[in-house]
Motif scaffolding. Structure first.
Motif, PDB file in Angstrom:
ATOM      1  N   TYR A   1       2.077  72.683 -36.951  1.00  0.00           N
ATOM      2  CA  TYR A   1       1.034  72.598 -35.664  1.00  0.00           C
ATOM      3  C   TYR A   1       0.508  73.692 -35.554  1.00  0.00           C
ATOM      4  N   ARG A   2       1.249  74.933 -35.640  1.00  0.00           N
ATOM      5  CA  ARG A   2       1.507  76.621 -34.794  1.00  0.00           C
ATOM      6  C   ARG A   2       1.099  76.315 -33.151  1.00  0.00           C
ATOM      7  N   GLY A   3       2.026  75.342 -32.801  1.00  0.00           N
ATOM      8  CA  GLY A   3       1.330  74.845 -31.258  1.00  0.00           C
ATOM      9  C   GLY A   3       1.413  73.882 -30.913  1.00  0.00           C
ATOM     10  N   ARG A   4       1.873  73.671 -29.454  1.00  0.00           N
ATOM     11  CA  ARG A   4       1.901  72.540 -29.168  1.00  0.00           C
ATOM     12  C   ARG A   4       0.947  71.434 -29.187  1.00  0.00           C
ATOM     13  N   ILE A   5       1.154  69.965 -29.627  1.00  0.00           N
ATOM     14  CA  ILE A   5       0.033  69.308 -29.558  1.00  0.00           C
ATOM     15  C   ILE A   5       0.754  67.811 -28.554  1.00  0.00           C
ATOM     16  N   ALA A   6      -0.397  67.490 -28.558  1.00  0.00           N
ATOM     17  CA  ALA A   6      -0.260  65.782 -27.766  1.00  0.00           C
ATOM     18  C   ALA A   6       0.095  64.822 -28.404  1.00  0.00           C
ATOM     19  N   HIS A   7       1.183  63.851 -28.119  1.00  0.00           N
ATOM     20  CA  HIS A   7       1.714  63.040 -28.282  1.00  0.00           C
ATOM     21  C   HIS A   7       0.713  61.754 -29.364  1.00  0.00           C
ATOM     22  N   GLY A   8       0.364  61.101 -30.204  1.00  0.00           N
ATOM     23  CA  GLY A   8      -0.049  60.419 -31.016  1.00  0.00           C
ATOM     24  C   GLY A   8      -0.670  59.683 -30.051  1.00  0.00           C
ATOM     25  N   LEU A   9       0.416  58.595 -29.380  1.00  0.00           N
ATOM     26  CA  LEU A   9       0.138  57.839 -28.368  1.00  0.00           C
ATOM     27  C   LEU A   9      -0.468  58.198 -27.770  1.00  0.00           C
ATOM     28  N   LEU A  10      -0.563  59.030 -26.942  1.00  0.00           N
ATOM     29  CA  LEU A  10      -1.658  59.509 -25.364  1.00  0.00           C
ATOM     30  C   LEU A  10      -2.597  59.374 -26.048  1.00  0.00           C
ATOM     31  N   SER A  11      -3.333  59.357 -27.073  1.00  0.00           N
ATOM     32  CA  SER A  11      -4.902  59.025 -27.843  1.00  0.00           C
ATOM     33  C   SER A  11      -4.932  58.080 -27.761  1.00  0.00           C
ATOM     34  N   ALA A  12      -4.226  56.931 -28.637  1.00  0.00           N
ATOM     35  CA  ALA A  12      -4.410  56.085 -28.385  1.00  0.00           C
ATOM     36  C   ALA A  12      -4.477  55.426 -27.369  1.00  0.00           C
ATOM     37  N   SER A  13      -4.059  55.624 -26.146  1.00  0.00           N
ATOM     38  CA  SER A  13      -3.783  55.149 -25.407  1.00  0.00           C
ATOM     39  C   SER A  13      -5.445  55.216 -24.462  1.00  0.00           C
ATOM     40  N   PHE A  14      -5.847  56.278 -25.100  1.00  0.00           N
ATOM     41  CA  PHE A  14      -6.979  56.171 -24.795  1.00  0.00           C
ATOM     42  C   PHE A  14      -8.274  55.623 -24.629  1.00  0.00           C
ATOM     43  N   GLY A  15      -8.300  54.962 -26.363  1.00  0.00           N
ATOM     44  CA  GLY A  15      -8.901  53.703 -26.454  1.00  0.00           C
ATOM     45  C   GLY A  15      -8.314  52.245 -25.448  1.00  0.00           C
ATOM     46  N   SER A  16      -7.461  52.331 -25.417  1.00  0.00           N
ATOM     47  CA  SER A  16      -6.785  51.044 -24.184  1.00  0.00           C
ATOM     48  C   SER A  16      -7.442  51.459 -23.170  1.00  0.00           C
ATOM     49  N   ALA A  17      -7.460  52.607 -22.519  1.00  0.00           N
ATOM     50  CA  ALA A  17      -8.100  52.343 -21.132  1.00  0.00           C
ATOM     51  C   ALA A  17     -10.350  52.414 -21.304  1.00  0.00           C
ATOM     52  N   VAL A  18     -10.600  52.252 -22.544  1.00  0.00           N
ATOM     53  CA  VAL A  18     -11.686  51.510 -23.227  1.00  0.00           C
ATOM     54  C   VAL A  18     -11.901  50.149 -23.114  1.00  0.00           C
ATOM     55  N   VAL A  19     -10.968  49.704 -23.961  1.00  0.00           N
ATOM     56  CA  VAL A  19     -10.649  48.195 -23.815  1.00  0.00           C
ATOM     57  C   VAL A  19      -9.968  47.698 -22.629  1.00  0.00           C
ATOM     58  N   GLY A  20      -9.977  47.620 -21.605  1.00  0.00           N
ATOM     59  CA  GLY A  20      -8.738  47.427 -20.474  1.00  0.00           C
ATOM     60  C   GLY A  20     -10.287  47.397 -19.395  1.00  0.00           C
ATOM     61  N   THR A  21     -11.263  48.895 -19.485  1.00  0.00           N
ATOM     62  CA  THR A  21     -12.259  48.490 -18.349  1.00  0.00           C
ATOM     63  C   THR A  21     -13.145  48.477 -18.586  1.00  0.00           C
ATOM     64  N   LYS A  22     -13.457  48.664 -19.716  1.00  0.00           N
ATOM     65  CA  LYS A  22     -15.316  48.696 -20.082  1.00  0.00           C
ATOM     66  C   LYS A  22     -15.184  47.975 -21.747  1.00  0.00           C
ATOM     67  N   LEU A  23     -15.157  47.487 -22.271  1.00  0.00           N
ATOM     68  CA  LEU A  23     -15.300  47.178 -23.232  1.00  0.00           C
ATOM     69  C   LEU A  23     -14.114  46.291 -23.931  1.00  0.00           C
ATOM     70  N   PRO A  24     -13.608  45.021 -23.809  1.00  0.00           N
ATOM     71  CA  PRO A  24     -14.520  43.796 -22.962  1.00  0.00           C
ATOM     72  C   PRO A  24     -14.519  44.213 -21.359  1.00  0.00           C
ATOM     73  N   GLY A  25     -13.393  44.973 -21.623  1.00  0.00           N
ATOM     74  CA  GLY A  25     -12.847  44.858 -19.594  1.00  0.00           C
ATOM     75  C   GLY A  25     -12.013  43.993 -19.559  1.00  0.00           C
ATOM     76  N   ALA A  26     -12.184  44.244 -17.744  1.00  0.00           N
ATOM     77  CA  ALA A  26     -10.919  43.537 -17.385  1.00  0.00           C
ATOM     78  C   ALA A  26     -10.818  42.203 -17.763  1.00  0.00           C
ATOM     79  N   GLY A  27      -9.334  42.205 -17.725  1.00  0.00           N
ATOM     80  CA  GLY A  27      -9.001  40.544 -18.643  1.00  0.00           C
ATOM     81  C   GLY A  27      -8.688  40.110 -19.894  1.00  0.00           C
ATOM     82  N   ALA A  28      -9.441  41.784 -20.889  1.00  0.00           N
ATOM     83  CA  ALA A  28      -8.623  41.497 -21.651  1.00  0.00           C
ATOM     84  C   ALA A  28      -7.519  41.861 -22.029  1.00  0.00           C
ATOM     85  N   ILE A  29      -6.966  41.060 -22.865  1.00  0.00           N
ATOM     86  CA  ILE A  29      -5.541  41.311 -23.536  1.00  0.00           C
ATOM     87  C   ILE A  29      -5.368  42.017 -24.545  1.00  0.00           C
ATOM     88  N   TYR A  30      -4.610  42.675 -25.266  1.00  0.00           N
ATOM     89  CA  TYR A  30      -4.399  43.215 -26.354  1.00  0.00           C
ATOM     90  C   TYR A  30      -3.130  42.436 -27.220  1.00  0.00           C
TER      91      TYR A  30
END
Length: 146
Positions: A55-84
């Motif tokens: 990679y020739r340098g530092r990379i972010a954790h893959g699951l950090l990127s995946a957690s951004f998707g979780s942020a959309v699910v939990g805050t936007k769509l479907p949003g509050a009350g959605a359970i993974y």
């Protein structure tokens, strides 16, 4: 598209609805994720080590990127009350410090009987997909009285 602050309930959802957020990957965010997950792999935390990898340098954790998707699910769509319930993930390109990640979800199927919704999830950097998959989430059927 404006999204409900209190989240969507099942009857309000339809196939094709989508939402996204933008998040900049920072040194501090990677460090906090390493501390939260206890994943101190030096490819994420040590520039000298990471420079000697393919990679020739530092990379972010893959699951950090995946957690951004979780942020959309939990805050936007479907949003509050959605359970993974589940999530598949495929990682295509590394994410680096300074990258702006667009995390996007789209409703691709709704199962009324089980109150479950299937979402296409993806993260993009510079318009290129760096991660994608599908999430299955449970969504409330009705709002609880206030």
């Amino acid at each position: 598209m404006t999204h409900r602050e209190d989240g969507y309930i099942l009857p309000e959802l339809s196939v094709g609805m989508s939402a996204e957020i933008e998040i900049t990957v920072t040194e501090a965010r990677i460090q906090r994720f390493a501390e939260a997950s206890d994943d101190f792999n030096p490819v994420h935390t040590d520039e000298d080590f990471a420079r000697r990898t393919p990679y020739r340098g530092r990379i972010a954790h893959g699951l950090l990127s995946a957690s951004f998707g979780s942020a959309v699910v939990g805050t936007k769509l479907p949003g509050a009350g959605a359970i993974y319930l589940s999530q598949t993930l495929s990682f295509h390109k590394p994410v680096r410090i300074g990258d702006v990640v667009v995390a996007r979800v789209e409703v691709i199927a709704i199962d009324e009987a089980s109150a479950r919704v299937t979402l296409r999830t993806e993260c993009l950097v510079g318009g290129e997909v760096v991660m994608d998959g599908e999430a299955l989430v449970r969504v409330p059927r009705r709002r609880k009285p206030g």
